[in-house]
Design a protein around this motif. Structure first.
Motif, short mmCIF file in Angstrom:
data_model
loop_
_atom_site.label_atom_id
_atom_site.label_comp_id
_atom_site.label_asym_id
_atom_site.label_seq_id
_atom_site.Cartn_x
_atom_site.Cartn_y
_atom_site.Cartn_z
N SER A 175 73.58 30.31 -18.13
CA SER A 175 73.28 28.97 -18.62
C SER A 175 74.02 27.85 -17.90
O SER A 175 73.57 26.72 -17.90
N TYR A 176 75.16 28.17 -17.31
CA TYR A 176 75.97 27.13 -16.70
C TYR A 176 76.25 27.42 -15.24
O TYR A 176 77.38 27.37 -14.79
N ALA A 177 75.22 27.78 -14.52
CA ALA A 177 75.40 27.98 -13.09
C ALA A 177 75.95 26.69 -12.49
O ALA A 177 75.82 25.63 -13.08
N PRO A 178 76.60 26.77 -11.31
CA PRO A 178 77.29 25.59 -10.78
C PRO A 178 76.41 24.35 -10.75
O PRO A 178 75.46 24.27 -9.98
N HIS A 179 76.70 23.39 -11.60
CA HIS A 179 76.01 22.10 -11.55
C HIS A 179 76.55 21.27 -10.39
O HIS A 179 75.81 20.56 -9.72
N ALA A 180 77.86 21.38 -10.17
CA ALA A 180 78.50 20.68 -9.06
C ALA A 180 79.63 21.55 -8.53
O ALA A 180 80.36 22.18 -9.30
N VAL A 181 79.74 21.60 -7.21
CA VAL A 181 80.83 22.37 -6.59
C VAL A 181 82.03 21.46 -6.42
O VAL A 181 81.91 20.23 -6.40
N LEU A 182 83.21 22.07 -6.29
CA LEU A 182 84.45 21.30 -6.25
C LEU A 182 84.97 21.16 -4.83
O LEU A 182 84.82 22.07 -4.01
N PRO A 183 85.57 20.03 -4.52
CA PRO A 183 86.07 19.79 -3.16
C PRO A 183 87.37 20.53 -2.89
O PRO A 183 88.04 21.02 -3.82
N GLY A 184 87.73 20.63 -1.62
CA GLY A 184 89.02 21.19 -1.25
C GLY A 184 89.18 22.67 -1.50
O GLY A 184 90.30 23.17 -1.57
N GLY A 185 88.07 23.40 -1.65
CA GLY A 185 88.16 24.84 -1.87
C GLY A 185 88.71 25.21 -3.23
O GLY A 185 89.14 26.34 -3.43
N LEU A 186 88.68 24.28 -4.20
CA LEU A 186 89.16 24.60 -5.53
C LEU A 186 88.33 25.74 -6.13
O LEU A 186 87.09 25.72 -6.02
N PRO A 187 88.96 26.72 -6.77
CA PRO A 187 88.25 27.92 -7.24
C PRO A 187 87.49 27.70 -8.54
O PRO A 187 87.91 28.13 -9.62
N GLY A 188 86.36 27.05 -8.46
CA GLY A 188 85.57 26.82 -9.66
C GLY A 188 84.42 25.88 -9.44
O GLY A 188 83.99 25.65 -8.31
N PHE A 189 83.92 25.32 -10.52
CA PHE A 189 82.79 24.40 -10.44
C PHE A 189 82.73 23.55 -11.71
O PHE A 189 83.47 23.79 -12.67
N GLU A 190 81.86 22.57 -11.71
CA GLU A 190 81.58 21.77 -12.89
C GLU A 190 80.24 22.19 -13.44
O GLU A 190 79.27 22.34 -12.68
N ASP A 191 80.14 22.42 -14.76
CA ASP A 191 78.86 22.79 -15.32
C ASP A 191 78.07 21.54 -15.71
O ASP A 191 78.53 20.41 -15.55
N LEU B 167 85.43 24.24 -14.72
CA LEU B 167 85.90 25.62 -14.87
C LEU B 167 86.66 26.01 -13.61
O LEU B 167 86.11 25.95 -12.51
N LEU B 168 87.91 26.40 -13.78
CA LEU B 168 88.75 26.80 -12.65
C LEU B 168 89.31 28.19 -12.89
O LEU B 168 89.58 28.58 -14.03
N MET B 169 89.49 28.94 -11.79
CA MET B 169 90.05 30.29 -11.89
C MET B 169 91.21 30.45 -10.93
O MET B 169 91.06 31.01 -9.84
N PRO B 170 92.39 29.96 -11.31
CA PRO B 170 93.57 30.15 -10.47
C PRO B 170 94.04 31.60 -10.52
O PRO B 170 93.83 32.30 -11.50
N GLU B 171 94.69 32.02 -9.44
CA GLU B 171 95.24 33.38 -9.43
C GLU B 171 96.38 33.48 -10.45
O GLU B 171 97.12 32.53 -10.68
N CYS B 172 96.46 34.66 -11.06
CA CYS B 172 97.51 34.91 -12.06
C CYS B 172 98.12 36.28 -11.74
O CYS B 172 97.85 37.26 -12.44
N VAL C 94 85.36 13.89 -6.09
CA VAL C 94 84.63 14.21 -7.32
C VAL C 94 83.85 15.50 -7.13
O VAL C 94 83.58 15.91 -6.00
N PRO C 95 83.46 16.17 -8.22
CA PRO C 95 82.56 17.31 -8.11
C PRO C 95 81.27 16.89 -7.42
O PRO C 95 80.74 15.79 -7.69
N ASP C 96 80.76 17.73 -6.54
CA ASP C 96 79.59 17.39 -5.72
C ASP C 96 78.35 18.11 -6.25
O ASP C 96 78.29 19.34 -6.25
N THR C 97 77.37 17.34 -6.72
CA THR C 97 76.15 17.93 -7.25
C THR C 97 75.20 18.40 -6.16
O THR C 97 74.15 18.96 -6.46
#
Length: 390
Positions: A109-125, A131-136, A198-201
């Motif tokens: 339902s929430y496939a990437p609506h917008a991708v994030l700049p700078g290689g950030l691990p996630g997207f905007e729905d 939604l971000l997924m940093p290493e833990c 900004v998130p890129d649509t």
């Protein structure tokens, strides 16, 4: 006597008036003080003041709440307006069934609506949640042997303008780093976005213009007849871990500037995002077991291929667009070079025939194969596993 009564009534009304003024002044003073206090205390006092001020868009604040459980790896905070609307909310989803469900929901339902700049691990729905997924690393290792990632969702309800979106993204990265610190993840903090980023649509190009791009598969394969002269939305960020290519029908509106309905979706998911493949998209054929993310799948509603890139599992998905239901009967495709025959009509509704289901399965297999091969070549990946048509 009467004069004294009039003076008494006048004094009484004057006192009431003064009291009303004092109450009004007190309320006008308390509201800004309450706003200041809530903004200062919300989310453990970690919300950056300038960015919070931007995403609030001048609404009055009403309440704040925060909870944290280091043993479970969970964190939640929410700041609401005086009308009960969420101003900012932050939630974590540690590895486990709840996170798997959230990721599966993201894929459906929430496939990437917008991708994030700078290689950030996630997207905007599509509902403006980042939604971000940093290493833990201290959370152990996943099935690929790589450190596990923590899923963090940050939502700013009122963020709409470019300035607000930029503030929302900075706030999301800031809070994600705060949360990983509180949980003792031990990974490198996410880099702050560049000023104004900004998130890129994505970018819309004519279908033929997608050749040579990360979405080339939609320009070189058979597509539904409705999409032959359509447009492709390219939302793939350099260095990103998710991406999306969408084929739209020709533009709508008097000038054709508004993209038509989505027909075909191609998405790529790197690392832990691949667990989103546990659901096929149809909602009736769930994949089982953690290893399913590394195995190809082919149905008439979803095709899934897998590879290894940089030591991490990567999944590639193809499915029908949101408004292009696989339950609509009628032949769904024609090669781009086929001459048109009868004027196009909407396919009749109803369960698809066995032949139609077979054709749709074959098409999705073609899409994901072309998409995955191109992505693997671009990413110098190995071990590509493609679905086969029965």
């Amino acid at each position: 006597m009467e004069s004294r009564a009039r003076r008494h009534r006048g004094w009484l009304w004057g006192s009431v008036g003064a009291l009303v003024v004092l109450v009004a002044v007190g309320a006008s003073v308390r509201a800004p003080v309450k706003d200041w206090w809530l903004a200062r205390e919300a989310c453990g006092g970690e919300l950056p003041g300038d960015d919070l001020k931007t995403v609030r868009t001048d609404v009055r604040l009403g309440s704040e709440k925060e909870s944290f459980d280091g043993e479970l790896g969970s964190y939640h905070c929410v700041l609401t307006s005086d009308l009960g609307k969420v101003v900012v909310a932050v939630d974590t989803y540690p590895a486990g069934s709840e996170r798997d469900e959230e990721l599966a929901f993201a894929a459906r339902s929430y496939a990437p609506h917008a991708v994030l700049p700078g290689g950030l691990p996630g997207f905007e729905d599509e509902h403006s949640r980042v939604l971000l997924m940093p290493e833990c690393p201290r959370g152990g290792k996943g099935s690929s042997g790589k450190p596990r990632r923590l899923l963090v969702g940050t939502w700013a309800y009122f963020a709409e303008s470019r300035e607000e979106k930029a503030a929302m993204l900075r706030l999301a990265v800031r809070m994600t780093n705060v949360v990983t610190g509180k949980l003792g993840c031990g990974g490198e903090p996410l880099p702050a976005p560049e000023d104004g980023a900004v998130p890129d649509t994505g970018t819309y190009v004519p279908r033929a213009g997608a050749k040579g791009t990360a979405c080339e598969a939609l320009a070189t394969t058979r597509v539904p007849a409705e999409g032959r002269d359509g447009k492709v939305r390219i939302a793939v960020a350099d260095g990103g871990i998710v991406g999306r290519c969408t084929l739209h029908a020709p533009g709508e509106g008097s000038d054709g500037s508004k993209p038509g309905r989505p027909l075909v979706e191609l998405t790529s998911w790197r690392g832990d995002w691949g667990t989103a493949s546990r659901e096929t998209g149809s909602g009736t054929d769930p994949l089982s077991g953690a290893s399913s993310t590394r195995e190809p799948v082919l149905t008439d509603s979803l095709a899934w291929a897998a590879a290894t890139c940089g030591g991490e599992d990567v999944g590639f998905a193809a499915h029908w667009g949101e408004d292009y239901s696989y339950r609509k009967a009628g032949k769904p495709s024609a090669t781009p070079t086929d001459p048109p025959t009868d004027p196009p009509t909407d396919p009749p509704t109803g369960p698809p025939t066995a032949a139609e289901r077979n054709e749709r399965r074959a098409l999705l297999g073609e899409y994901v194969t072309a998409f995955a091969k191109d992505q693997v070549r671009r990413g110098a990946c190995t071990g590509l596993r493609l679905p086969t048509h029965p």
